[in-house]
Design a protein around this motif. Structure first.
Motif, PDB file in Angstrom:
ATOM      1  N   UNK A  15       5.708  -0.529   2.964  1.00 16.96           N
ATOM      2  CA  UNK A  15       4.147  -0.897   2.763  1.00 16.96           C
ATOM      3  C   UNK A  15       3.718  -1.452   1.515  1.00 16.96           C
ATOM      4  N   UNK A  16       4.524  -1.528   0.669  1.00 17.45           N
ATOM      5  CA  UNK A  16       4.407  -2.105  -0.817  1.00 17.45           C
ATOM      6  C   UNK A  16       4.533  -3.548  -0.700  1.00 17.45           C
ATOM      7  N   UNK A  17       5.605  -3.998   0.210  1.00 14.76           N
ATOM      8  CA  UNK A  17       5.865  -5.315   0.321  1.00 14.76           C
ATOM      9  C   UNK A  17       4.772  -6.093   1.364  1.00 14.76           C
ATOM     10  N   UNK A  18       4.826  -5.240   2.468  1.00 16.37           N
ATOM     11  CA  UNK A  18       3.891  -5.822   3.575  1.00 16.37           C
ATOM     12  C   UNK A  18       2.774  -4.774   3.731  1.00 16.37           C
ATOM     13  N   UNK A  19       1.696  -4.770   3.045  1.00 17.87           N
ATOM     14  CA  UNK A  19       0.830  -3.681   2.808  1.00 17.87           C
ATOM     15  C   UNK A  19       0.052  -3.805   4.464  1.00 17.87           C
ATOM     16  N   UNK A  20      -0.226  -2.725   5.038  1.00 19.35           N
ATOM     17  CA  UNK A  20      -0.863  -2.843   6.488  1.00 19.35           C
ATOM     18  C   UNK A  20      -2.341  -2.990   6.504  1.00 19.35           C
ATOM     19  N   UNK A  21      -2.861  -2.394   5.341  1.00 18.35           N
ATOM     20  CA  UNK A  21      -4.163  -2.415   5.059  1.00 18.35           C
ATOM     21  C   UNK A  21      -5.087  -3.644   5.659  1.00 18.35           C
ATOM     22  N   UNK A  22      -4.803  -4.785   5.242  1.00 13.96           N
ATOM     23  CA  UNK A  22      -5.520  -5.943   5.550  1.00 13.96           C
ATOM     24  C   UNK A  22      -5.214  -6.366   6.689  1.00 13.96           C
ATOM     25  N   UNK A  23      -4.560  -5.458   7.628  1.00 14.49           N
ATOM     26  CA  UNK A  23      -3.790  -6.264   8.910  1.00 14.49           C
ATOM     27  C   UNK A  23      -4.676  -5.419  10.281  1.00 14.49           C
ATOM     28  N   UNK A  59       0.356   1.310   9.448  1.00 13.56           N
ATOM     29  CA  UNK A  59       2.001   0.891   9.733  1.00 13.56           C
ATOM     30  C   UNK A  59       2.481   2.225  10.461  1.00 13.56           C
ATOM     31  N   UNK A  60       2.727   1.577  11.698  1.00 13.00           N
ATOM     32  CA  UNK A  60       3.551   2.847  12.790  1.00 13.00           C
ATOM     33  C   UNK A  60       4.912   2.623  12.702  1.00 13.00           C
ATOM     34  N   UNK A  61       5.766   3.533  12.535  1.00 17.18           N
ATOM     35  CA  UNK A  61       7.152   3.610  12.828  1.00 17.18           C
ATOM     36  C   UNK A  61       7.590   4.137  13.992  1.00 17.18           C
ATOM     37  N   UNK A  62       7.878   3.460  15.009  1.00 18.59           N
ATOM     38  CA  UNK A  62       8.045   4.002  16.471  1.00 18.59           C
ATOM     39  C   UNK A  62       9.382   4.205  16.700  1.00 18.59           C
ATOM     40  N   UNK A  93       0.318   6.705   5.978  1.00 23.70           N
ATOM     41  CA  UNK A  93      -0.986   6.910   5.397  1.00 23.70           C
ATOM     42  C   UNK A  93      -1.367   6.215   4.335  1.00 23.70           C
ATOM     43  N   UNK A  94      -2.504   5.392   4.346  1.00 20.39           N
ATOM     44  CA  UNK A  94      -2.927   4.811   2.874  1.00 20.39           C
ATOM     45  C   UNK A  94      -3.368   5.829   1.883  1.00 20.39           C
TER      46      UNK A  94
END
Length: 128
Positions: A61-69, A105-108, A117-118
């Motif tokens: 989540x640092x490299x690909x932050x989920x918050x803006x997606x 970000x969900x890891x399934x 969680x942000x």
């Protein structure tokens, strides 16, 4: 819900997901095969699609932050076999349909879903 399947997922998953009510397109369909992770991330942001991938780089989540997606779903299986991936996704679909994917970000994994969680900084409250 609109999904984009990364090129590392078998295109035979598209019909399964469409049958479950998802609007699905693929990296291959858009001619983006071989594109960098950064390009795929940005295309998903711009097109407002949830990225579904096997690529563990997107679990950072640092490299690909989920918050803006619209959300990132990383499918993590012990072996990348179509049957195992299909079963893992099918088991997770009720939660994916009802859960708040936007900005997360969900890891399934087989039998388990982990949701990133942000964590807010600068004195803001944290979500748990």
């Amino acid at each position: 819900m609109s999904l984009k399947l990364d090129e590392n997922l078998d295109v035979r998953l598209v019909s399964m997901l469409r049958d479950e009510g998802f609007d699905v397109d693929t990296v291959r369909d858009e001619g983006l095969s071989g594109s960098s992770d950064e390009v795929i991330y940005q295309v998903c942001r711009d097109s407002r699609r949830v990225l579904v991938t096997l690529d563990l780089d997107f679990a950072n989540p640092v490299r690909y932050p989920p918050e803006p997606t619209e959300g990132i779903v990383v499918v993590r299986v012990p072996r990348p076999l179509l049957g195992l991936i299909r079963a893992t996704l099918l088991d997770a679909l009720p939660e994916i349909k009802s859960g708040p994917l936007k900005g997360s970000l969900w890891i399934v994994e087989p039998g388990r879903i982990r949701v990133h969680e942000h964590r807010k900084g600068n004195g803001e409250e944290e979500s748990e």
